[in-house]
Design a protein around this motif. Structure first.
Motif, PDB file in Angstrom:
ATOM      1  N   LEU A 110       2.108  -3.939 -75.576  1.00  0.00           N
ATOM      2  CA  LEU A 110       2.701  -4.415 -74.326  1.00  0.00           C
ATOM      3  C   LEU A 110       2.806  -5.937 -74.283  1.00  0.00           C
ATOM      4  O   LEU A 110       3.547  -6.496 -73.475  1.00  0.00           O
ATOM      5  CB  LEU A 110       1.884  -3.904 -73.133  1.00  0.00           C
ATOM      6  CG  LEU A 110       2.042  -2.410 -72.835  1.00  0.00           C
ATOM      7  CD1 LEU A 110       0.991  -1.927 -71.842  1.00  0.00           C
ATOM      8  CD2 LEU A 110       3.448  -2.122 -72.291  1.00  0.00           C
ATOM      9  N   HIS A 170       9.563  -4.686 -74.497  1.00  0.00           N
ATOM     10  CA  HIS A 170      10.128  -4.691 -73.147  1.00  0.00           C
ATOM     11  C   HIS A 170      11.655  -4.717 -73.153  1.00  0.00           C
ATOM     12  O   HIS A 170      12.283  -4.622 -72.097  1.00  0.00           O
ATOM     13  CB  HIS A 170       9.569  -5.883 -72.364  1.00  0.00           C
ATOM     14  CG  HIS A 170       8.092  -5.780 -72.127  1.00  0.00           C
ATOM     15  ND1 HIS A 170       7.564  -5.094 -71.061  1.00  0.00           N
ATOM     16  CD2 HIS A 170       7.039  -6.236 -72.851  1.00  0.00           C
ATOM     17  CE1 HIS A 170       6.243  -5.158 -71.120  1.00  0.00           C
ATOM     18  NE2 HIS A 170       5.903  -5.837 -72.203  1.00  0.00           N
ATOM     19  N   ALA A 195       8.745   0.707 -72.442  1.00  0.00           N
ATOM     20  CA  ALA A 195       7.777  -0.180 -71.785  1.00  0.00           C
ATOM     21  C   ALA A 195       7.118   0.518 -70.595  1.00  0.00           C
ATOM     22  O   ALA A 195       5.903   0.396 -70.385  1.00  0.00           O
ATOM     23  CB  ALA A 195       8.460  -1.467 -71.329  1.00  0.00           C
TER      24      ALA A 195
END
Length: 362
Positions: free
Chosen positions: A24, A30, A36
């Motif tokens: 993450l 992302h 994500a």
């Protein structure tokens, strides 16, 4: 991190948590919002367990150190005793967190509310249920989208489909609270259509399933689908769109229908309807698997079966009763205004107790 003397599997979960934390932190992850969100949800789910595991590990290490120091300095004996007293509670808390959770608890929810027995009164009651769920969602900070709706003449709903979404990944997502709402909801009151003041009983059905959408594992053959387009309509059937942008998709092998009319274009409505259809088929698939695996259907399976009367709303007595757990309270007016916390808490406690009992027997 080793958690000395901890139940089997804790170390692996702590390692998974560390790996998720690392992933993450990678900006490239992302770029895929779906991935994500999935990783974030799992990270949030493991967070409380890892925190307790680390606290337990620390308490055990500190107690051992205090015991050693107590041999030279008696002042440490009291600290060792205090730390030892904390350990059983932490072990019990960790054991509870290790009980397998409903894998969909962090998911968003698609909810369908349908009028049933009672005609127009049932449709009005369906509208009351929609208002109750909407108010509850607002109090929880969830977003509510109306995907499709068929209004009744007096302002209720013959059929409505809602999407309830949390605004951030969390282990206790929308499904963890709303999965208990599936079933037949019975109302006892004097209908507005009743001229002689007699109490009538009618019912509305609620169907809930996790919004698995694109994450659904089921495969859909395009040849099994019938896609119809029609004109979006507003309250009372008034047209709100001059083009045929609304979409209804029928899965021919199962007869399951998913509709959406509130997006801006036909393409968006079709995409959203397909996500709903995938979620419905995934829920059906999981229900069939659970039915084969166990003769006693679990609570998350019952939520896709509207044949079961689950709750009664008695207006003359201002009483709400949930028949599955024996919950009863005389605060119906506040419940219908979105104060569902006590009802949900009773159902969640029953689910936890069943899960703990099953884990102890395993």
């Amino acid at each position: 991190m080793a958690v000395s003397g901890s139940p089997v599997g804790v170390d692996a979960l702590v390692d998974e948590y560390a790996e998720l934390e690392s992933r993450l932190a990678d900006p490239s992850v992302h770029a895929d919002t779906g991935l994500a969100r999935k990783l974030g949800r799992r990270y949030a789910e493991l967070g409380p367990l890892v925190a307790v595991a680390r606290e337990l590990d620390s308490a055990r290490s500190d107690e051992a150190a205090a015991r050693e120091l107590a041999a030279e300095d008696p002042a440490f004996a009291e600290e060792a005793t205090s730390l030892a007293a904390q350990i059983p509670a932490l072990e019990a808390k960790l054991a509870e967190l290790l009980v397998p959770r409903d894998p969909h608890d962090g998911d968003d929810v698609v909810m369908e509310v349908k009028s049933g027995e009672g005609g127009e009164e049932s449709a009005l009651f369906a509208g009351d249920l929609v208002r109750m769920y909407t108010r509850y969602a607002e109090r929880r900070g969830w977003k509510v989208d109306v995907l499709d709706a068929v209004d009744s003449d007096l302002g209720g709903y013959k059929d409505i489909t809602l999407l309830l979404k949390s605004r951030a990944p969390t282990p206790d997502g929308v499904w963890s609270a709303m999965k208990f709402e599936g079933g037949v909801h019975r109302v006892q009151r004097v209908p507005v259509t009743e001229s002689q003041g007699r109490i009538h009983t009618s019912a509305a059905g609620v169907l809930v399933y996790p919004d698995t959408g694109e994450d659904a594992e089921v495969e859909i053959d395009e040849n099994d689908l019938r896609v119809d387009v029609y004109r979006s309509s507003g309250h009372g059937g008034q047209s709100v769109n001059t083009t045929d942008s609304a979409v209804r998709i029928t899965h021919l092998p199962t007869g399951i229908v998913a509709s959406c009319q509130n997006e801006r274009s036909q393409l968006q409505n079709k995409a959203r309807a397909m996500e709903v259809l995938r979620s419905r088929l995934q829920a059906l698939h999981e229900a069939e698997q659970a039915a084969v695996a166990s003769a006693e259907r679990k609570s998350q399976v019952r939520t896709v079966d509207r044949s079961e009367r689950i709750r009664t709303y008695n207006f003359p007595e201002n009483r709400i009763s949930d028949h599955r757990v024996g919950y009863k309270a005389h605060n119906l007016s506040t419940v219908l205004d979105g104060e569902l916390d006590d009802v949900v808490a009773a159902l969640q406690k029953s689910e936890r107790d069943e899960a703990l009992a099953a884990a102890e027997q395993a």
